[in-house]
Scaffold this motif. Structure first.
Motif, short mmCIF file in Angstrom:
data_model
loop_
_atom_site.label_atom_id
_atom_site.label_comp_id
_atom_site.label_asym_id
_atom_site.label_seq_id
_atom_site.Cartn_x
_atom_site.Cartn_y
_atom_site.Cartn_z
N GLY A 188 -3.56 4.94 -22.48
CA GLY A 188 -2.57 5.67 -23.29
C GLY A 188 -1.27 4.94 -23.19
O GLY A 188 -0.17 5.64 -23.91
N LEU A 189 -0.91 3.58 -22.82
CA LEU A 189 0.20 3.26 -22.73
C LEU A 189 0.58 2.78 -24.14
O LEU A 189 1.96 2.72 -24.65
CB LEU A 189 0.36 2.07 -21.93
CG LEU A 189 0.03 2.45 -20.33
CD1 LEU A 189 0.37 1.20 -19.39
CD2 LEU A 189 1.07 3.58 -20.09
N ALA A 190 -0.21 2.26 -25.05
CA ALA A 190 -0.01 1.90 -26.21
C ALA A 190 0.46 3.12 -27.21
O ALA A 190 1.41 2.73 -27.75
CB ALA A 190 -1.18 1.20 -26.98
N ARG A 191 -0.12 4.19 -26.82
CA ARG A 191 0.51 5.12 -27.78
C ARG A 191 1.89 5.66 -27.25
O ARG A 191 2.72 6.05 -28.32
CB ARG A 191 -0.55 6.59 -27.45
CG ARG A 191 -2.08 6.33 -28.25
CD ARG A 191 -2.50 7.86 -28.26
NE ARG A 191 -2.75 8.22 -26.75
CZ ARG A 191 -3.89 7.94 -26.10
NH1 ARG A 191 -4.70 7.22 -26.65
NH2 ARG A 191 -3.92 8.51 -24.80
N THR A 192 2.05 5.57 -25.93
CA THR A 192 3.55 5.98 -25.48
C THR A 192 4.39 5.14 -25.98
O THR A 192 5.71 5.52 -26.37
CB THR A 192 3.31 5.71 -23.77
OG1 THR A 192 2.47 6.50 -23.45
CG2 THR A 192 4.86 6.01 -23.34
N VAL A 193 4.39 3.63 -25.71
CA VAL A 193 5.58 2.81 -26.49
C VAL A 193 5.60 2.76 -27.86
O VAL A 193 6.66 2.76 -28.30
CB VAL A 193 5.02 1.44 -25.78
CG1 VAL A 193 5.38 1.28 -24.23
CG2 VAL A 193 3.97 0.84 -26.31
N ALA A 194 4.29 2.95 -28.65
CA ALA A 194 4.23 2.93 -30.23
C ALA A 194 5.11 4.13 -30.50
O ALA A 194 5.73 4.32 -31.56
CB ALA A 194 2.80 2.82 -30.66
N SER A 195 4.68 5.37 -29.63
CA SER A 195 5.58 6.40 -30.22
C SER A 195 6.90 6.40 -30.20
O SER A 195 7.66 6.91 -31.15
CB SER A 195 4.88 7.71 -29.41
OG SER A 195 5.49 9.05 -29.59
N ALA A 196 7.40 5.86 -29.12
CA ALA A 196 8.95 5.68 -28.95
C ALA A 196 9.54 4.64 -30.29
O ALA A 196 10.48 5.03 -30.47
CB ALA A 196 9.27 4.98 -27.64
N ALA A 197 8.77 3.65 -30.50
CA ALA A 197 9.18 2.84 -31.43
C ALA A 197 9.17 3.55 -32.74
O ALA A 197 10.15 3.08 -33.64
CB ALA A 197 8.34 1.60 -31.56
N VAL A 198 8.14 4.08 -33.24
CA VAL A 198 8.25 4.81 -34.43
C VAL A 198 9.18 5.89 -34.57
O VAL A 198 9.84 6.05 -35.60
CB VAL A 198 6.84 5.73 -34.59
CG1 VAL A 198 6.92 6.39 -36.00
CG2 VAL A 198 5.65 4.54 -34.62
N ALA A 199 9.56 6.52 -33.38
CA ALA A 199 10.61 7.57 -33.31
C ALA A 199 12.03 6.88 -33.79
O ALA A 199 12.83 7.19 -34.31
CB ALA A 199 10.59 8.29 -32.23
N HIS A 200 11.99 5.78 -33.06
CA HIS A 200 13.35 4.84 -33.26
C HIS A 200 13.52 4.49 -34.75
O HIS A 200 14.39 4.44 -35.24
CB HIS A 200 13.27 3.72 -32.44
CG HIS A 200 14.60 2.78 -32.27
ND1 HIS A 200 14.98 1.99 -33.43
CD2 HIS A 200 15.56 2.89 -31.47
CE1 HIS A 200 16.12 1.27 -33.08
NE2 HIS A 200 16.34 1.84 -31.94
N ALA A 201 12.36 3.99 -35.47
CA ALA A 201 12.32 3.64 -36.72
C ALA A 201 12.61 4.87 -37.69
O ALA A 201 13.64 4.86 -38.55
CB ALA A 201 11.03 3.28 -37.18
N LEU A 202 12.03 5.91 -37.51
CA LEU A 202 12.45 7.12 -38.19
C LEU A 202 13.85 7.60 -38.15
O LEU A 202 14.37 7.82 -39.20
CB LEU A 202 11.32 8.14 -37.92
CG LEU A 202 9.95 8.03 -38.30
CD1 LEU A 202 8.92 9.20 -37.70
CD2 LEU A 202 9.69 7.68 -39.67
N ALA A 203 14.13 7.56 -37.04
CA ALA A 203 15.63 8.10 -36.88
C ALA A 203 16.68 6.89 -37.57
O ALA A 203 17.75 7.39 -37.93
CB ALA A 203 15.96 7.89 -35.38
N ALA A 204 16.24 5.94 -37.77
CA ALA A 204 17.03 4.75 -38.68
C ALA A 204 16.89 5.02 -40.20
O ALA A 204 17.21 4.10 -40.97
CB ALA A 204 16.81 3.50 -38.04
N GLY A 205 15.86 5.87 -40.53
CA GLY A 205 15.65 6.30 -41.93
C GLY A 205 14.87 5.09 -42.31
O GLY A 205 14.54 5.03 -43.65
#
Length: 240
Positions: A188-205
Motif C-alpha cells: 500500500g505504499l504507492a497509495r500512501t505517497v500518491a494520495s499525498a501527491a494528489v492532495a498537494h496538487a488539489l490544494a494548488a488548484g
C-alpha cells in the motif's frame, strides 16, 4: 478548484495537439496534421480517446489521409487499441495504450497513511536512488525525474522506498508520477505517497491526471477516486 475533470481533460489534449482541433460531440475521430503534436513523439501518429470521441494527429497530410481512411470504419474504442490499428495500418512501433484518469476534489478518496510521508526536492539524490533500485523500465514509466512538485516519499532504514509527485502540464494539469521499490510493493505504499501527491496538487488548484499502462497502477488510481475517461496511443507507421 471547481473545474470538472472531463471538459478540462478534453481541453488539455486539444491544446497538446498544437493545432486547432476538438473532440467530436457525437463520437467519431477528428484527424489533423500537426508536426509539433504533443500527443506523440515527433513523426508519429498520436490518438487520444475520451468519453466516446477521439482526436488524432499526423505528421503530414499524406499520413493524415491514410489515417482518416483507416479509422473511418473503426468504433472509437478501437482507435486506441494497438491490435485494431495493426490490422488497419502498417504499424512499425507502438507506445501504449495508456489509460487516462482524472479526479476532482469531490471525488478524491485520500488514504490514511500507514507510514510517515515526507517531502523532498524532486531532484534529491534519494529519489534518484529509488529509480536505480526500481530499474530502468519502471523508472522510465514513472518519470519521477520530470516532476516539478516536491516528491512525497516514504523512507525505510534511511532509504526512499516509495515516491510520488507531479509535473505541471498545460491547463493547470498535474501529471502524476508514482514509483515503489520492488521489495516494498504490495504493502500500500504507492497509495500512501500518491494520495499525498494528489492532495498537494488539489490544494494548488490543479487537475490531477493519472496516465498508466500497468493494471496495478490503474488499481491504485481507482482506489484514490480517479475516473478512467479514456486512453492515449502513439504509433509509428512503417515506411513505404
Amino acid at each position: 478548484m471547481t473545474t470538472r475533470p472531463a471538459p478540462a481533460a478534453r481541453e488539455l489534449w486539444e491544446d497538446l495537439a498544437r493545432v486547432p482541433v476538438s473532440f467530436p460531440p457525437q463520437g467519431g475521430v477528428n484527424v489533423v496534421v500537426s508536426a509539433e503534436s504533443g500527443l506523440c513523439p515527433p513523426g508519429w501518429v498520436g490518438v487520444v480517446a475520451l468519453e466516446g470521441s477521439a482526436i488524432a494527429t499526423a505528421p503530414t497530410e499524406r499520413v493524415a489521409e491514410r489515417l482518416r481512411a483507416a479509422l473511418a470504419d473503426l468504433p472509437v474504442e478501437a482507435v486506441v487499441d494497438a491490435a485494431s490499428l495493426h490490422d488497419a495500418l502498417p504499424v512499425a512501433r507502438v507506445l501504449g495504450p495508456a489509460s487516462l484518469s482524472y479526479v476532482s476534489p469531490q471525488g478524491f478518496r485520500p488514504v490514511a497513511a500507514a507510514s510517515d510521508v515526507a517531502h523532498l526536492p524532486g531532484d534529491h539524490p534519494a529519489v534518484r536512488g529509488l529509480e536505480r533500485v526500481a530499474g530502468h523500465e519502471d523508472a522510465v514509466e514513472a518519470a519521477l525525474d520530470e516532476i516539478t512538485s516536491p516528491a512525497c516519499v516514504v523512507r525505510e532504514h534511511g532509504e526512499v522506498v516509495a515516491a510520488a509527485g507531479y509535473r505541471i502540464w498545460p491547463r493547470r494539469t498535474a501529471h502524476l508520477s508514482v514509483l515503489t521499490a520492488p521489495a516494498a510493493r504490495g504493502r500500500g505504499l504507492a497509495r500512501t505517497v500518491a494520495s499525498a501527491a494528489v492532495a498537494h496538487a488539489l490544494a494548488a488548484g490543479l487537475l490531477p491526471q493519472w496516465r498508466a499502462r500497468p493494471r496495478a497502477s490503474r488499481r491504485v488510481a481507482a482506489t484514490l477516486g480517479f475516473e478512467e475517461l479514456g486512453a492515449q496511443l502513439s504509433v509509428e507507421l512503417a515506411q513505404d
